[in-house]
Design a protein around this motif. Structure first.
Motif, mmCIF file in Angstrom:
data_model
loop_
_atom_site.group_PDB
_atom_site.id
_atom_site.type_symbol
_atom_site.label_atom_id
_atom_site.label_comp_id
_atom_site.label_asym_id
_atom_site.label_seq_id
_atom_site.Cartn_x
_atom_site.Cartn_y
_atom_site.Cartn_z
ATOM 1 N N THR A 136 57.374 -6.735 -61.296
ATOM 2 C CA THR A 136 56.653 -6.878 -62.556
ATOM 3 C C THR A 136 57.685 -7.097 -63.643
ATOM 4 N N ALA A 137 57.272 -7.652 -64.765
ATOM 5 C CA ALA A 137 58.204 -7.926 -65.858
ATOM 6 C C ALA A 137 58.718 -6.624 -66.456
ATOM 7 N N VAL A 138 59.990 -6.627 -66.848
ATOM 8 C CA VAL A 138 60.576 -5.442 -67.452
ATOM 9 C C VAL A 138 60.287 -5.446 -68.945
ATOM 10 N N PRO A 139 59.575 -4.449 -69.477
ATOM 11 C CA PRO A 139 59.325 -4.392 -70.910
ATOM 12 C C PRO A 139 60.570 -3.956 -71.666
ATOM 13 N N THR A 140 60.593 -4.233 -72.950
ATOM 14 C CA THR A 140 61.710 -3.801 -73.779
ATOM 15 C C THR A 140 61.906 -2.302 -73.692
ATOM 16 N N ALA A 141 60.843 -1.576 -73.542
ATOM 17 C CA ALA A 141 60.918 -0.122 -73.483
ATOM 18 C C ALA A 141 61.696 0.378 -72.281
ATOM 19 N N ALA A 142 61.971 -0.496 -71.316
ATOM 20 C CA ALA A 142 62.733 -0.071 -70.142
ATOM 21 C C ALA A 142 64.129 0.370 -70.518
ATOM 22 N N MET A 143 64.627 -0.037 -71.672
ATOM 23 C CA MET A 143 65.975 0.329 -72.089
ATOM 24 C C MET A 143 65.984 1.569 -72.965
ATOM 25 N N GLN A 144 64.847 2.237 -73.106
ATOM 26 C CA GLN A 144 64.762 3.437 -73.929
ATOM 27 C C GLN A 144 64.505 4.644 -73.039
ATOM 28 N N THR A 145 64.898 5.820 -73.501
ATOM 29 C CA THR A 145 64.597 7.034 -72.770
ATOM 30 C C THR A 145 63.096 7.235 -72.728
ATOM 31 N N ALA A 146 62.572 7.533 -71.539
ATOM 32 C CA ALA A 146 61.131 7.719 -71.396
ATOM 33 C C ALA A 146 60.868 8.962 -70.579
ATOM 34 N N ALA A 147 59.653 9.520 -70.735
ATOM 35 C CA ALA A 147 59.293 10.739 -70.028
ATOM 36 C C ALA A 147 59.183 10.459 -68.536
ATOM 37 N N SER A 148 59.760 11.326 -67.735
ATOM 38 C CA SER A 148 59.708 11.188 -66.287
ATOM 39 C C SER A 148 58.408 11.729 -65.747
ATOM 40 N N VAL A 149 58.086 11.290 -64.545
ATOM 41 C CA VAL A 149 56.934 11.861 -63.867
ATOM 42 C C VAL A 149 57.120 13.364 -63.757
ATOM 43 N N GLY A 150 58.343 13.802 -63.532
ATOM 44 C CA GLY A 150 58.629 15.224 -63.409
ATOM 45 C C GLY A 150 59.155 15.833 -64.687
ATOM 46 N N GLY A 151 59.056 15.163 -65.829
ATOM 47 C CA GLY A 151 59.566 15.683 -67.086
ATOM 48 C C GLY A 151 60.960 15.174 -67.366
ATOM 49 N N ASP A 152 61.457 15.431 -68.580
ATOM 50 C CA ASP A 152 62.791 15.000 -68.980
ATOM 51 C C ASP A 152 63.841 15.881 -68.314
ATOM 52 N N LYS A 153 64.752 15.241 -67.614
ATOM 53 C CA LYS A 153 65.847 15.947 -66.954
ATOM 54 C C LYS A 153 67.123 15.171 -67.189
ATOM 55 N N GLU A 154 68.137 15.834 -67.742
ATOM 56 C CA GLU A 154 69.422 15.191 -67.993
ATOM 57 C C GLU A 154 70.522 15.905 -67.220
ATOM 58 N N ILE A 155 71.497 15.134 -66.776
ATOM 59 C CA ILE A 155 72.645 15.691 -66.067
ATOM 60 C C ILE A 155 73.913 15.339 -66.821
ATOM 61 N N PHE A 156 74.887 16.244 -66.761
ATOM 62 C CA PHE A 156 76.184 16.011 -67.384
ATOM 63 C C PHE A 156 77.262 16.137 -66.310
ATOM 64 N N ILE A 157 78.111 15.123 -66.261
ATOM 65 C CA ILE A 157 79.124 14.995 -65.216
ATOM 66 C C ILE A 157 80.491 14.848 -65.883
ATOM 67 N N VAL A 158 81.521 15.421 -65.284
ATOM 68 C CA VAL A 158 82.874 15.252 -65.815
ATOM 69 C C VAL A 158 83.769 14.693 -64.720
ATOM 70 N N THR A 159 84.603 13.733 -65.097
ATOM 71 C CA THR A 159 85.509 13.059 -64.172
ATOM 72 C C THR A 159 86.817 12.766 -64.909
ATOM 73 N N PRO A 160 87.949 12.627 -64.213
ATOM 74 C CA PRO A 160 89.218 12.474 -64.925
ATOM 75 C C PRO A 160 89.511 11.090 -65.477
ATOM 76 N N VAL B 120 63.567 -8.082 -57.972
ATOM 77 C CA VAL B 120 64.552 -7.417 -58.815
ATOM 78 C C VAL B 120 64.612 -8.088 -60.180
ATOM 79 N N ASN B 121 64.635 -7.281 -61.232
ATOM 80 C CA ASN B 121 64.848 -7.761 -62.595
ATOM 81 C C ASN B 121 66.084 -7.087 -63.191
ATOM 82 N N PHE B 122 66.750 -7.784 -64.077
ATOM 83 C CA PHE B 122 67.827 -7.177 -64.852
ATOM 84 C C PHE B 122 67.238 -6.273 -65.930
ATOM 85 N N HIS B 123 68.078 -5.439 -66.493
ATOM 86 C CA HIS B 123 67.623 -4.511 -67.520
ATOM 87 C C HIS B 123 67.054 -5.207 -68.750
#
Length: 591
Positions: free
Chosen positions: A94-118, A177-180
């Motif tokens: 299906t076509a990718v809407p502009t909103a695909a590049m914005q943060t959106a609510a997940s089916v399971g709610g908003d979940k963010e991860i923080f990762i650290v690398t050298p 497949v569609n690009f972002h």
């Protein structure tokens, strides 16, 4: 003598730990005084060593039988070669809407991860550079084929591939497949990607006009590539990070610079904001072709200081840590709040010496340095038993290792005698040993090497500086010794790429750390590239290892075991043998 380019503010803990442990384990106390300065170095505002390249499997040509797998320990076993493969069909896009590049609510709610690398980006996300690894790790980019977590080459953006004759590869692409940015992915996308790589100054190995005769898309979802000579590693080359597909707009709007990867990939996450040396942020792609990710967003922080990275995990500032410093293991071992992963990697800690210029252009001086270094003591003390002493570039578990290499015995008196044969009295052979602090163990290792070399008749000083401040001079031949961690499976489950990059005459001034040039090695590698039989290639690689060993070209210190850690609330994560895939659709965190 010890010099440093940049000083850190947060090193007292590391200095105390390493001082105590080195003295307790038998390294002499004079090392400690140098550690008090060396451990103070940091480079948090400067690009570091490229992210670790690692293990990839070989792919057999369609017309060749799969060679038998060589038995090896499970952690590093070479997977069986694969014939062309087909993926199951998936629903139409299906076509990718502009909103695909914005943060959106997940089916399971908003979940963010923080990762650290050298290792921070050094080229603003340029796809042809090591920054491509940061983009893929963040889940923003994808390649035609992938090296899966089980070590096999599998379909990704391409559903299947096949070989006609010796030189023509055909790839059939996914149609969903569609690009972002909403542009549809097709064969011309791959043509644009490969064409760009063919034109950059330092393309990925295998992507040059000397190797690729043509690339075209005869139909919407078919790509045909012809090679100049047989290249049986080509499918796995299309799993390497710089070959990721970007939207046509990324190339059309690039001007004189590299294509912009922000909002132009195909992965389950979209880069949000700028790519900086401090961090990269990404949000979920709401129209991803392979299902929505569990996480709604995430951020990867780039922190070279191993002590700081460990503190960030311990205090909950981040959820997942790449490359835990060995000195920090006691903080997490036995703590049920954290999960540890220890993974062997096809990577060797290496003390490169300048074969082209200066003292180390003399074979006797190179051999003297080999005998001056006690690798067993370094592994036991500085590395606290993590990893194994090295003899050559490849670990015993790797199919192409030369098991007949005889280690240079630790013998300081022999070192002094060889220096005398080269015309240098004890203490007259002055050398500078360079390294960088983003590998947390390197400052202490440099100090141990400093003492050993001096005991062997050298007069050594240490320079500790960010990776980026050193590497150009190394490639140009303006150095003596350079301590580095070097991955040796760069393009495929085959060491041809590593040996070509580090030990051929054509790569001097480009990627050849040792400035080593031996026409015999060049001749052997040229022959290996034309061979479809794995064991025939391995025999050539073993011969090359013996030549490098006899020339004392490089001091191989230890084989690497990498450590990762995360909170026990992180779900569905495992280390990838190449560190390619970190932020995946499956990755999750418990509420």
């Amino acid at each position: 003598m010890v010099t440093s380019d940049t000083l850190s503010q947060d090193v007292k803990g590391f200095r105390f730990i390493m001082l105590t442990r080195l003295v307790r384990k038998g390294i002499t106390p004079c090392i400690a005084a140098s550690i008090l300065l060396l451990a103070a170095v940091a480079c948090s505002d400067t690009p570091s060593e490229p992210a670790a390249p690692a293990q990839q499997p070989t792919v057999a040509a369609a017309s060749q039988p799969a060679p038998a797998a060589t038995q090896a320990p499970a952690a590093t076993a070479a997977p069986a070669a694969m014939a062309p493969t087909t993926a199951p069909a998936t629903a139409a896009p299906t076509a990718v809407p502009t909103a695909a590049m914005q943060t959106a609510a997940s089916v399971g709610g908003d979940k963010e991860i923080f990762i650290v690398t050298p290792f921070a980006p050094s080229s603003n996300g340029a796809i042809e550079t090591d920054d491509s690894g940061i983009l893929m790790s963040a889940g923003a980019t994808e390649t035609m084929l992938k090296i899966d977590f089980d070590g096999q080459v599998k379909p990704y953006l391409a559903q299947s591939w096949s070989l006609s004759g010796d030189d023509t590869w055909e790839f059939t692409l996914r149609e969903d497949v569609n690009f972002h940015d909403g542009t549809h992915f097709d064969g011309q996308s791959i043509v644009a990607s490969v064409s760009y790589l063919l034109g950059v100054p330092n393309p990925p190995r295998g992507f040059t006009a000397d190797n690729i005769a043509s690339v075209e898309a005869p139909s919407e979802y078919t790509v045909v590539m012809r090679t100049v000579e047989p290249d049986y590693l080509m499918p796995s080359r299309f799993a390497t990070r710089p070959t990721a597909a970007l939207s046509p707009a990324a190339y059309q709007e690039r001007g004189d610079g590299p294509p912009n990867p922000i909002g132009t990939g195909t992965g389950p996450f979209v880069i949000e904001g700028d790519i900086s040396i401090e961090s990269i942020r990404y949000v979920r792609n709401e129209d991803y072709w392979d299902g929505l990710a569990n996480l709604s967003a995430g951020e990867t922080l780039f922190v070279p200081d191993g002590l700081v990275r460990a503190a960030m995990l311990e205090t909950g500032e981040v959820d997942l840590l790449h490359h835990l410093a060995i000195s920090q293991l006691p903080l997490f071992e036995g703590d049920s709040d954290f999960v540890m992963h220890r993974a062997q990697q096809p990577r060797t800690v290496t003390l490169n010496v300048n074969n082209r210029n200066g003292l180390f252009s003399d074979l006797n001086v190179r051999m003297a340095a080999q005998h001056a270094i006690d690798k067993d003591a370094i592994v036991a003390s500085v590395l606290e038993g993590v990893g194994d002493p090295a003899v050559g570039p490849f670990a015993p578990s790797e199919a192409w290792v030369n098991p007949d290499l005889a280690p240079y015995e630790y013998d300081p008196e022999r070192s002094k005698a060889l220096l005398a044969e080269a015309g240098h009295a004890e203490g007259e052979a002055q050398v500078a040993l360079w390294t960088y602090p983003s590998r947390a163990e390197f400052p202490a290792m440099a100090v141990a090497l400093h003492e050993m070399l001096n005991d062997g008749g050298f007069s050594t000083e240490i320079r500790l500086a960010p990776w980026g401040a050193l590497v150009d001079d190394v490639f140009a031949g303006n150095y003596d010794m350079f301590l580095v961690s070097r991955g040796h499976l760069l393009d495929a489950y085959d060491p041809e790429g590593f040996l070509s990059a580090d030990y051929t005459c054509d790569t001097v001034d480009v990627s050849n750390y040792t400035n080593y040039c031996n026409p015999k090695v060049d001749e052997l590698l040229a022959r290996a590239r034309t061979l479809s039989d794995l064991e025939e290639r391995n025999e050539i690689y073993r011969e090359i290892q013996q030549i490098l060993h006899d020339d004392a070209s490089t001091i191989f210190i230890s084989y690497t075991e990498q450590i990762f850690a995360h909170g026990n609330h992180v779900l569905n994560w495992q280390p990838h043998m190449l560190e390619y895939y970190t932020v995946t659709t499956e990755l999750d965190i418990a509420n």
